[in-house]
Motif scaffolding. Sequence first.
Motif, short mmCIF file in Angstrom:
data_model
loop_
_atom_site.label_atom_id
_atom_site.label_comp_id
_atom_site.label_asym_id
_atom_site.label_seq_id
_atom_site.Cartn_x
_atom_site.Cartn_y
_atom_site.Cartn_z
N LEU A 28 0.82 -1.21 0.00
CA LEU A 28 0.00 0.00 0.00
C LEU A 28 0.86 1.26 0.00
O LEU A 28 0.52 2.26 -0.66
CB LEU A 28 -0.93 -0.02 1.21
N VAL A 29 1.97 1.25 0.72
CA VAL A 29 2.83 2.44 0.75
C VAL A 29 3.43 2.69 -0.63
O VAL A 29 3.42 3.83 -1.13
CB VAL A 29 3.94 2.25 1.81
N THR A 30 3.98 1.64 -1.25
CA THR A 30 4.54 1.83 -2.59
C THR A 30 3.47 2.20 -3.60
O THR A 30 3.72 2.95 -4.54
CB THR A 30 5.26 0.55 -3.04
N GLY A 31 2.24 1.69 -3.41
CA GLY A 31 1.14 2.09 -4.29
C GLY A 31 0.80 3.56 -4.16
O GLY A 31 0.55 4.24 -5.16
N ALA A 32 0.82 4.07 -2.92
CA ALA A 32 0.53 5.49 -2.72
C ALA A 32 1.62 6.36 -3.35
O ALA A 32 1.34 7.37 -4.01
CB ALA A 32 0.40 5.79 -1.23
N LEU A 33 2.89 5.98 -3.16
CA LEU A 33 3.99 6.76 -3.73
C LEU A 33 3.97 6.70 -5.26
O LEU A 33 4.13 7.73 -5.94
CB LEU A 33 5.33 6.22 -3.21
N LEU A 34 3.76 5.50 -5.80
CA LEU A 34 3.72 5.37 -7.26
C LEU A 34 2.53 6.13 -7.84
O LEU A 34 2.64 6.78 -8.88
CB LEU A 34 3.66 3.89 -7.64
N GLY A 35 1.38 6.03 -7.17
CA GLY A 35 0.20 6.73 -7.67
C GLY A 35 0.37 8.23 -7.67
O GLY A 35 -0.07 8.93 -8.60
N ALA A 40 1.26 13.13 -10.95
CA ALA A 40 2.04 14.28 -11.38
C ALA A 40 2.42 14.18 -12.86
O ALA A 40 2.35 15.17 -13.61
CB ALA A 40 3.30 14.39 -10.52
N VAL A 41 2.80 12.97 -13.30
CA VAL A 41 3.15 12.77 -14.71
C VAL A 41 1.94 13.02 -15.60
O VAL A 41 2.05 13.65 -16.67
CB VAL A 41 3.73 11.36 -14.92
N PHE A 42 0.79 12.54 -15.18
CA PHE A 42 -0.42 12.74 -15.97
C PHE A 42 -0.78 14.22 -16.09
O PHE A 42 -1.23 14.68 -17.14
CB PHE A 42 -1.57 11.94 -15.37
N LEU A 43 -0.62 14.94 -15.00
CA LEU A 43 -0.90 16.38 -15.06
C LEU A 43 0.05 17.07 -16.04
O LEU A 43 -0.37 17.93 -16.84
CB LEU A 43 -0.76 17.00 -13.67
N LEU A 44 1.33 16.66 -16.02
CA LEU A 44 2.30 17.26 -16.92
C LEU A 44 2.00 16.89 -18.37
O LEU A 44 2.00 17.75 -19.27
CB LEU A 44 3.70 16.80 -16.54
N LEU A 65 3.57 1.58 -16.76
CA LEU A 65 3.00 1.36 -15.44
C LEU A 65 2.55 -0.09 -15.26
O LEU A 65 2.70 -0.66 -14.18
CB LEU A 65 1.82 2.31 -15.22
N GLY A 66 2.01 -0.69 -16.33
CA GLY A 66 1.58 -2.08 -16.22
C GLY A 66 2.73 -3.01 -15.88
O GLY A 66 2.59 -3.92 -15.06
N GLY A 67 3.90 -2.79 -16.51
CA GLY A 67 5.06 -3.62 -16.19
C GLY A 67 5.49 -3.45 -14.74
O GLY A 67 5.84 -4.43 -14.06
N ILE A 68 5.48 -2.21 -14.25
CA ILE A 68 5.86 -1.98 -12.85
C ILE A 68 4.87 -2.62 -11.89
O ILE A 68 5.26 -3.26 -10.90
CB ILE A 68 5.95 -0.46 -12.58
N GLU A 69 3.58 -2.48 -12.17
CA GLU A 69 2.57 -3.03 -11.28
C GLU A 69 2.58 -4.55 -11.25
O GLU A 69 2.35 -5.16 -10.20
CB GLU A 69 1.18 -2.53 -11.70
N ARG A 70 2.88 -5.19 -12.39
CA ARG A 70 2.95 -6.65 -12.39
C ARG A 70 4.10 -7.15 -11.53
O ARG A 70 4.00 -8.21 -10.91
CB ARG A 70 3.07 -7.16 -13.82
N ARG A 71 5.19 -6.39 -11.48
CA ARG A 71 6.29 -6.75 -10.60
C ARG A 71 5.97 -6.44 -9.14
O ARG A 71 6.34 -7.18 -8.22
CB ARG A 71 7.57 -6.03 -11.03
N VAL A 119 -7.94 7.76 -8.09
CA VAL A 119 -8.71 7.17 -7.01
C VAL A 119 -7.89 6.27 -6.10
O VAL A 119 -7.96 6.37 -4.86
CB VAL A 119 -9.91 6.37 -7.59
N LEU A 120 -7.09 5.40 -6.68
CA LEU A 120 -6.48 4.32 -5.90
C LEU A 120 -5.39 4.82 -4.95
O LEU A 120 -5.31 4.38 -3.80
CB LEU A 120 -5.92 3.25 -6.84
N TRP A 121 -4.54 5.74 -5.43
CA TRP A 121 -3.46 6.13 -4.53
C TRP A 121 -3.95 6.93 -3.32
O TRP A 121 -3.38 6.76 -2.22
CB TRP A 121 -2.35 6.87 -5.30
N PRO A 122 -4.98 7.78 -3.44
CA PRO A 122 -5.51 8.38 -2.20
C PRO A 122 -6.09 7.34 -1.24
O PRO A 122 -5.94 7.46 -0.01
CB PRO A 122 -6.59 9.35 -2.70
#
Length: 452
Positions: A28-35, A40-44, A65-71, A119-122
Motif C-alpha cells: 500500500l505504501v509503494t502504491g501510494a507513492l507510485l500513484g 504528477a506525470v499525468f498532469l504534466l 505502469l503495467g510492467g511496474i505493477e505486475r512486478r 482514485v487508488l493512490w488516495p
Amino acid sequence: MEPRTPWQALTRPRFVLGPWPWRAVAYLVTGALLGAAVCAVFLLLGLFSLFLVGLPPLLLSGLALGGIERRRLRLVDPDPAPDPHRVPTAPGPAAWLRLRAGEQATWRELAYALLLATVLWPLDLLAVAVGVGLPVTLLGAPVQLAVDGHEAKVVKAYLVTSYPEAFAAALLGALLLVALAYPLAAVAGARAALARALLAPRETGERGGRIGEVIASRARLVDAFEAERRRIERDLHDGAQQRLVALTMTLGLARLDAPPGPLAEQLAKAHTEAGRVLTELRELIHGIHPQVLADYGLGPALADAADRSAVPVTLDVELPRLPVSVESAGYFAGCEALANIGKHSGASRAGIRARHAGGVLRIDIEDDGRGAADPAGGTGLTGLADRIAVLDGTLAIMSPPGGPTLLRVEIPCPALTDSPAPTDSPAPTDRPAPTGSSVSSSPRTASSSGKD
C-alpha cells in the motif's frame, strides 16, 4: 500449505506474527507513492497534450505502469502475472505501435493508470494513515510528552498531560496496530486482485493468442529446419558427390594406364577407397532427406525404407500427400523403428501400417521380437518422441517382455490432396514417378536388399 495471498493469510491464527501485515503495508505504501508520481506525470502530460505533444506518451503511459505493477504484485501475490502483450511479427517501432494500439491489454493498462492516478493512490494513502499512522502516533505519546515536558497533543485531538495517560494512549495504539492489521491486509488483497484483473492476461484472450503465436513460431522453426536439411542434401548431391564421382573415374583411368607394380597397387587401393567414400556419401544423402520422400510422398518413402530393411516388412500404407514437416517426421519415425527392430529386437518379421483419417496421421510399426523396448536404453526413441512432439504429435510404445512390440505415431495434420491414389509399389529415386501421390497397397513382404 503456505498462504499465497493476504486473504488466505487472514485465516491463519498466527497472521499478526507473520510477514503478511508488513507485506500488505509495503504494497500500500509503494502504491501510494507510485500513484502520486503517476498523478504528477499525468498532469504534466495533460498540459503538453494541449499542444498535441504529450498525447502519444499519455496514451502509452499505461504500458510502463503495467510492467511496474505486475512486478509490484509479488509483494502480496507470489503467483507470476505474465505480460499480456504479443510479440510484433515485424520489426520497427511502427509495427510495435500498431500492435499495441490494437490490443485490449494496452487500453486496460491505460484505464488502470488513470484509476491509480485519481482514485487508488488516495485510498492507499488513507488506508496506511489509518491502519499504521494512527496506532504509531498513539504509541509515541510518551515520547512526545517527554520531549515537551508538560503536555502532548496526540493525533491533534487528544491532550495528554501525565505519563499514565501517555502510556494508556500507547497501549491503545498497540492494540489498534494489531486490530487494524486485518482490515489493512484485506485492503491490500483487494487492491492486488484489482491489479491482476486489469493487468494480467485473460485466460481466453491474450493467453490463447500467445499460445497460438508459440505454435506458429514452432511450426516456422520446423519448416526452416526441414528446408535447411534439404539444402544440405542438395549441396552434397550436386557438389561433393559429383566431385567424388569425377575423382573415382580419374583414379580408374589412371589405374588402367599405370604399368603393373607398386604404383598400380596404390592406385587400385585409392580407387577402392574413393568408391567406398562415394557409397557412404550416397547413404548419408539418402538419410538426410531422401528424394523419394520429396517427389512422391510418405507412402513411397516408407515402402523404400521397408525394401532396405534388414528384417522382412509387411507394408500396408494408404496415404495422401501431407505437409512436408509431417512427412519427414513420419518417415524418420519409420526408419528409426525399423533400425531398432533390426539391431535390438531379434524379430523375424515386422509390419508398417499407415493411414490418414480425421485429420490425424497414424503410423503403426510392429514386430515379433523379444519386446521390453526401453526409451532410456539409448535406442533413439527419446529423440524420436521429441521430434514428433514438436508437431503436437504423440509416440506410444507397447512392448511387454517377450513381445510383440507396437510403436504408434500420431501427428495431427491436414491432407494436401483430396484422396489417396493407390499404386503397387514405390518408385526408386531414378525411375519415372508413379501415377498419383500416395501408396495404397495390400499387405506385402519387402525383403532386405542387402543394404543397412
